[in-house]
Design a protein around this motif. Structure first.
Motif, PDB file in Angstrom:
ATOM      1  N   MET A 197       0.941  -1.285  -0.039  1.00  0.00           N
ATOM      2  CA  MET A 197       0.019   0.035   0.031  1.00  0.00           C
ATOM      3  C   MET A 197       0.941   1.259   0.080  1.00  0.00           C
ATOM      4  SD  MET A 197      -3.280  -1.056   2.363  1.00  0.00           S
ATOM      5  CE  MET A 197      -2.456  -1.758   3.903  1.00  0.00           C
ATOM      6  N   GLY A 198       2.185   1.002  -0.166  1.00  0.00           N
ATOM      7  CA  GLY A 198       3.167   2.233  -0.229  1.00  0.00           C
ATOM      8  C   GLY A 198       3.417   2.988   0.899  1.00  0.00           C
ATOM      9  N   ASN A 199       3.283   2.442   1.971  1.00  0.00           N
ATOM     10  CA  ASN A 199       3.412   2.907   3.698  1.00  0.00           C
ATOM     11  C   ASN A 199       4.940   2.922   4.009  1.00  0.00           C
ATOM     12  OD1 ASN A 199       0.205   1.861   4.446  1.00  0.00           O
ATOM     13  ND2 ASN A 199       0.560   3.854   3.658  1.00  0.00           N
ATOM     14  N   MET A 200       5.467   1.733   3.442  1.00  0.00           N
ATOM     15  CA  MET A 200       6.793   1.498   4.037  1.00  0.00           C
ATOM     16  C   MET A 200       7.647   0.630   3.235  1.00  0.00           C
ATOM     17  SD  MET A 200       5.607  -1.297   6.785  1.00  0.00           S
ATOM     18  CE  MET A 200       6.805  -1.085   7.942  1.00  0.00           C
ATOM     19  N   ASP A 201       8.874   0.777   3.421  1.00  0.00           N
ATOM     20  CA  ASP A 201      10.143   0.076   2.578  1.00  0.00           C
ATOM     21  C   ASP A 201      10.952  -0.699   3.646  1.00  0.00           C
ATOM     22  OD1 ASP A 201       8.960   1.022   0.162  1.00  0.00           O
ATOM     23  OD2 ASP A 201      10.539   2.325  -0.279  1.00  0.00           O
ATOM     24  N   THR A 239       0.631   0.769  -8.173  1.00  0.00           N
ATOM     25  CA  THR A 239       0.040   1.906  -7.453  1.00  0.00           C
ATOM     26  C   THR A 239       0.984   3.195  -7.569  1.00  0.00           C
ATOM     27  OG1 THR A 239       1.122   1.384  -5.286  1.00  0.00           O
ATOM     28  CG2 THR A 239      -0.982   0.523  -5.904  1.00  0.00           C
ATOM     29  N   GLY A 240       2.382   2.937  -8.193  1.00  0.00           N
ATOM     30  CA  GLY A 240       3.246   4.051  -8.078  1.00  0.00           C
ATOM     31  C   GLY A 240       4.412   3.730  -7.137  1.00  0.00           C
ATOM     32  N   HIS A 241       4.201   3.051  -6.170  1.00  0.00           N
ATOM     33  CA  HIS A 241       5.142   2.745  -5.408  1.00  0.00           C
ATOM     34  C   HIS A 241       6.341   2.087  -5.885  1.00  0.00           C
ATOM     35  CE1 HIS A 241       6.705   0.522  -1.346  1.00  0.00           C
ATOM     36  NE2 HIS A 241       7.247   1.570  -1.706  1.00  0.00           N
ATOM     37  N   ALA A 300      -5.757  -1.905  -6.439  1.00  0.00           N
ATOM     38  CA  ALA A 300      -4.806  -0.786  -6.572  1.00  0.00           C
ATOM     39  C   ALA A 300      -5.235   0.486  -5.415  1.00  0.00           C
ATOM     40  CB  ALA A 300      -4.443  -0.116  -7.813  1.00  0.00           C
ATOM     41  N   ASP A 301      -4.432   0.526  -4.496  1.00  0.00           N
ATOM     42  CA  ASP A 301      -4.499   1.609  -3.383  1.00  0.00           C
ATOM     43  C   ASP A 301      -3.568   2.573  -3.490  1.00  0.00           C
ATOM     44  OD1 ASP A 301      -7.420   0.821  -2.387  1.00  0.00           O
ATOM     45  OD2 ASP A 301      -6.205  -0.918  -1.916  1.00  0.00           O
ATOM     46  N   THR A 302      -3.811   3.858  -4.239  1.00  0.00           N
ATOM     47  CA  THR A 302      -2.570   4.729  -4.275  1.00  0.00           C
ATOM     48  C   THR A 302      -2.429   5.685  -3.104  1.00  0.00           C
ATOM     49  OG1 THR A 302      -3.189   4.632  -6.678  1.00  0.00           O
ATOM     50  CG2 THR A 302      -1.516   6.432  -5.810  1.00  0.00           C
ATOM     51  N   PHE A 303      -3.534   5.884  -2.411  1.00  0.00           N
ATOM     52  CA  PHE A 303      -3.518   6.947  -1.291  1.00  0.00           C
ATOM     53  C   PHE A 303      -3.858   6.130  -0.006  1.00  0.00           C
ATOM     54  CE2 PHE A 303      -3.653   9.508  -5.126  1.00  0.00           C
ATOM     55  CZ  PHE A 303      -2.288   9.971  -4.911  1.00  0.00           C
ATOM     56  N   ASN A 304      -3.406   5.004   0.443  1.00  0.00           N
ATOM     57  CA  ASN A 304      -3.702   4.387   1.854  1.00  0.00           C
ATOM     58  C   ASN A 304      -3.057   5.519   2.863  1.00  0.00           C
ATOM     59  OD1 ASN A 304      -4.903   2.114   3.455  1.00  0.00           O
ATOM     60  ND2 ASN A 304      -2.853   2.071   3.850  1.00  0.00           N
ATOM     61  N   GLU A 305      -3.881   5.923   3.422  1.00  0.00           N
ATOM     62  CA  GLU A 305      -3.299   6.760   4.558  1.00  0.00           C
ATOM     63  C   GLU A 305      -2.189   7.702   4.120  1.00  0.00           C
ATOM     64  OE1 GLU A 305      -2.605   4.260   7.903  1.00  0.00           O
ATOM     65  OE2 GLU A 305      -5.025   3.596   7.812  1.00  0.00           O
ATOM     66  N   ASP A 333      -9.936  -5.452 -20.459  1.00  0.00           N
ATOM     67  CA  ASP A 333     -11.137  -5.968 -19.566  1.00  0.00           C
ATOM     68  C   ASP A 333     -10.825  -5.809 -18.107  1.00  0.00           C
ATOM     69  OD1 ASP A 333     -12.490  -6.808 -21.985  1.00  0.00           O
ATOM     70  OD2 ASP A 333     -11.424  -8.799 -21.579  1.00  0.00           O
ATOM     71  N   ALA A 334      -9.797  -4.999 -18.045  1.00  0.00           N
ATOM     72  CA  ALA A 334      -9.393  -4.712 -16.429  1.00  0.00           C
ATOM     73  C   ALA A 334     -10.542  -4.172 -15.681  1.00  0.00           C
ATOM     74  CB  ALA A 334      -8.063  -4.041 -16.244  1.00  0.00           C
ATOM     75  N   ILE A 335     -10.893  -4.461 -14.417  1.00  0.00           N
ATOM     76  CA  ILE A 335     -11.549  -3.788 -13.615  1.00  0.00           C
ATOM     77  C   ILE A 335     -11.031  -3.439 -12.332  1.00  0.00           C
ATOM     78  CG2 ILE A 335     -13.789  -3.906 -12.225  1.00  0.00           C
ATOM     79  CD1 ILE A 335     -14.854  -5.966 -14.482  1.00  0.00           C
ATOM     80  N   TRP A 336     -10.761  -2.210 -11.814  1.00  0.00           N
ATOM     81  CA  TRP A 336     -10.073  -1.773 -10.801  1.00  0.00           C
ATOM     82  C   TRP A 336     -10.832  -1.943  -9.673  1.00  0.00           C
ATOM     83  CZ3 TRP A 336      -8.247   3.996 -10.520  1.00  0.00           C
ATOM     84  CH2 TRP A 336      -7.397   4.433  -9.331  1.00  0.00           C
ATOM     85  N   VAL A 337     -10.439  -2.574  -8.702  1.00  0.00           N
ATOM     86  CA  VAL A 337     -11.114  -2.859  -7.370  1.00  0.00           C
ATOM     87  C   VAL A 337     -10.312  -2.096  -6.168  1.00  0.00           C
ATOM     88  CG1 VAL A 337     -11.813  -4.598  -5.547  1.00  0.00           C
ATOM     89  CG2 VAL A 337     -11.748  -5.300  -8.109  1.00  0.00           C
ATOM     90  N   MET A 338     -11.218  -1.035  -5.757  1.00  0.00           N
ATOM     91  CA  MET A 338     -10.633   0.061  -4.776  1.00  0.00           C
ATOM     92  C   MET A 338     -11.082  -0.049  -3.550  1.00  0.00           C
ATOM     93  SD  MET A 338     -10.788   4.247  -4.752  1.00  0.00           S
ATOM     94  CE  MET A 338      -9.944   4.559  -6.401  1.00  0.00           C
ATOM     95  N   GLN A 339     -10.058  -0.044  -2.431  1.00  0.00           N
ATOM     96  CA  GLN A 339     -10.471  -0.395  -1.133  1.00  0.00           C
ATOM     97  C   GLN A 339     -10.923   1.200  -0.893  1.00  0.00           C
ATOM     98  OE1 GLN A 339      -7.975  -3.746   1.393  1.00  0.00           O
ATOM     99  NE2 GLN A 339      -7.366  -1.619   1.442  1.00  0.00           N
TER     100      GLN A 339
END
Length: 736
Positions: A197-201, A239-241, A300-305, A333-339
């Protein structure tokens, strides 16, 4: 001649059509599930395929020719037919914590054919966090059991991110990154959820390549079984991370440093306007599809917190469009499932204009929204049902895998059907479970999944006694009374109180003179005294139910909750004595507090569900050498205690009430505090709380990193031990 990537995509999709992951057929997979679930009675069941009804899954159950005939539109439907039979006619139950499959030799007859059609196209399961708070160390045997549980309970849309790191590893290697470049990128195994989710490495790493390879192979088994049963797994997307080393490889890339503000270093997000964003997103999905196939659902959740760099609606719309474009280029045919967590957790940023812009930039039929915590706060009601997007009603319920009795039983029984029949609910297409941790409060998950095959509210006055009968194998009057009290206490949140989730015990807090800490919330959704009669009644049910697996678990869990609650009045007594400089009383009350912790540990040691040992041992099993074993043990112990380093602000977020953890971690912390306080009172001074806090952090960090084995098998009789605790403590609790 240059061959375009689209050629490879077409080839990959054709490859998937030919079944890249070998799997059984739907009927074969269903029959194998029946064999695993009721092996002694396999010959009593037959299976048949039937067509969906108006595009919705359907099942039938019928007695015919001396057999129980299970029909369904796919493997999940047939498994649901089996579970309907087991619960409604054989009075059985399958949960994480307690199973009753005591079937009679001659199975009950179904008097008339039953046919059920689900109103929900999607029945979603899992949360990024679940993969760590509960599933970090699972092997195929445990996954197989869970996939069976999903199918029995009608779930058909599981998040599937196991082994994702290996696909990224291969892609980054193709892009010219070395192992050294990637060393500071991948986290340890217990922290993948927040990494993706891009919060940490890197925290808890470096991640061995052996882990990546073994879990990629595990993912292939998971997907093969899920698809064979008719499930449509949700796979990850870009997600860009990106790694911090990305800037060195691509100095002209548009990168943004962002920070989760939870004690970890910055992570780096590739700007969606950079042409590399869509290119990497496309390449990742092509590679993933080549190796794992696809069902065209991508998470894909680009901005989780993490907040976007601008709240300009036009900017947010462009960003959302580009994220989707990266998927579309690889899979039309992609469908984006967003939290939808961001709309709940950061509502100050995501106002109406920002939310609408983010969502409307993607075609309605190419995005599905997860209303992630609908039972706590239905975001759909303040977003015009997500502005036309298909969306899923979810129960989040548990945070951090914490140990507590808690739930919104009345809400879960009524609200899904109310939303389904509300003309304002827009394009409601599904129902789901998005808990951060599983293997707790099984009643809430039986209740929530009971909504899957119905479009009307559940009548708890009828459903709950049936649940107890299926669980314990009888209709014991004391058990029924106990559960009626539980329904009105731990499983109810008063409308005039905002209580997000269940309380922890003060036992789990870093030693303090306060009655609550940031992540050790002791605020109950009921009066402590009101729970005690449930304990009394469940103790009395032992005469008829003591051999029941579900009863044993429930009795231990309820006894644990009562003792955990009682710790707070005991703590207040020694705090009062400390402040009054009453050394004798302080010693007496602190001794009682330590004895309570020891008794809780003894009680919980009787059930494997509450042992620290398996969590640590299962982590170490994945290591191929001592260094890897030590790394995984550190990950396992760190997540449920400090969550990061010694100064991490999330300490205790994922705390557990487990035997081994109580005696080896929580008790020594309090003993050290009591020693300091006793010394200070004896000298007529006070404890230097800041100095103690520093010392205890250092001790905790040593504990996280030390090598130690814990019991992996339960000890003692759960019912006798619970009765022992009731005799010892029940009278003490009067008036507290």
């Amino acid at each position: 001649m240059t061959i375009k990537p689209s050629f490879y995509l077409a080839l990959a999709l054709c490859f998937f059509a030919l079944n890249p992951i070998k799997a059984q057929s739907g009927l074969e997979s269903s029959e194998a599930l029946i064999t695993r679930t009721v092996p002694q009675h396999r010959s009593s069941f037959t299976t048949e395929s039937i067509a969906p009804e108006n595009g919705k899954d359907v099942f039938e159950v019928e007695s015919k020719g001396g057999k129980i005939v299970l029909r369904g539109s796919n493997g999940v439907s047939i498994a649901s037919a089996l579970y309907h039979y087991l619960t409604e006619y054989a009075h059985c139950q399958v949960t994480w914590n307690g199973t009753n499959l005591n079937l009679p030799k001659v199975l009950p007859v179904v008097p008339a054919k039953v046919r059920k059609v689900t109103p929900y196209e999607y029945r979603y399961y899992l949360n990024y966090c679940t993969f760590n708070y509960s599933m970090s160390w699972w092997d195929w045997q445990r996954w197989e059991k869970e996939i069976d549980w999903m199918a029995l309970h009608g779930l058909n849309m599981p998040l599937a991110i196991t082994g994702e790191e290996y696909t990224w590893y291969l892609l980054y290697k193709e892009m010219g990154f070395s192992d050294e470049d990637l060393k500071g990128f991948f986290t340890g195994p217990a922290y993948f959820g927040w990494f993706w989710m891009g919060n940490m490495d890197s925290w808890g790493g470096p991640l061995p390549v052996s882990w990546m390879k073994s879990h990629f192979e595990l993912q292939k088994k998971i997907l093969g079984r899920q698809r064979a049963l008719g499930m449509k797994p949700v796979l990850p997307a870009f997600t860009g991370h990106v790694p911090a080393s990305f800037a060195k490889k691509f100095p002209n890339a548009k990168l943004k440093a962002t920070n989760w503000n939870n004690g970890f270093a910055d992570t780096y997000i590739l700007d969606a306007e950079d042409p590399m964003f869509a290119e990497i997103g496309k390449r990742f999905l092509i590679k993933q599809t080549e190796m794992l196939g696809t069902d065209h659902l991508y998470s894909a959740d680009t901005f989780n917190e993490n907040e976007p760099p601008s709240d300009d609606p036009e900017f947010l719309g462009r960003l959302s469009a580009r994220v989707y474009d990266g998927m579309k280029q690889a899979d039309p045919d992609a469908i984006w499932v967003m939290q939808g967590w961001l709309f709940y957790s950061d509502r100050k940023f995501w106002k109406e204009a920002q939310t609408e812009a983010l969502l409307k930039a993607v075609p309605n039929d190419k995005m599905i929204l997860l209303d992630l915590a609908t039972e706590i706060e239905p975001v759909w009601k303040r977003t015009s049902a997500f502005y036309g997007k298909p969306w899923i009603w979810n129960m989040l319920h548990n945070f951090g895998g914490n140990t507590n009795l808690f739930g919104r039983m009345d809400v879960v029984a009524k609200a899904p059907a109310e939303a389904l029949n509300d003309p304002k609910s827009g394009n409601l297409k599904g129902i789901g479970l998005t808990m951060e941790g599983i293997e707790q409060n099984p009643v809430m998950y039986e209740l929530m999944t009971a909504n899957i095959w119905r479009n009307t509210a559940i009548e708890l006055d009828q459903w709950l006694p049936d649940f107890v009968r299926n669980r314990y194998g009888n209709k014991d009057v004391h058990a029924l009374k106990a559960w009626d009290i539980l329904r009105k206490t731990v499983y109810q949140v008063p409308a005039d109180k905002y209580i997000r989730d269940g309380a922890e015990s003060i036992v789990q807090a870093r030693p303090t003179l306060d009655s609550v800490t940031r992540w050790t919330n002791t605020k109950l959704n009921y009066h402590m005294q009101d729970l005690l009669p449930a304990w009394d009644e469940l103790i009395l049910a032992a005469a008829s139910s003591k051999s029941s697996d579900g009863y044993q678990y429930d009795l231990v869990d309820l006894s644990r909750q009562v003792l955990a609650n009682y710790a707070l009045p005991l703590q207040r007594r020694f705090v009062a004595a400390y402040r009054q400089k009453d050394l004798a009383t302080f010693k007496a009350e602190s001794t009682k507090f330590i004895a309570l912790i020891e008794d809780m540990d003894k009680l919980l040691a009787t059930r494997k569900d509450f042992l620290l040992g398996p969590w640590v041992a299962d982590a170490r099993k994945w290591g191929e050498n001592n260094e890897e074993k030590q790394l995984y043990e550190m990950n396992a112990k760190d997540l449920i205690t400090l969550w990061g380093d010694a100064n991490n602000p999330l300490h205790e977020y994922a705390c557990r009430q487990w035997s081994g953890l109580l005696n080896d971690f929580y008790k020594p912390r309090w003993q050290q505090f009591f020693a300091k306080a006793t010394q200070a009172l004896g000298a007529g001074t006070t404890v230097d709380l800041k100095a103690f806090d520093k010392e205890i952090r250092e001790w905790e960090w040593k504990w996280v990193n030390q090598r130690k084995d814990y019991f992996v098998n339960p000890s003692g009789d759960p019912v006798k031990t619970a009765i022992e605790m009731h005799k010892k403590y029940r009278k003490q609790m009067i008036g507290n």
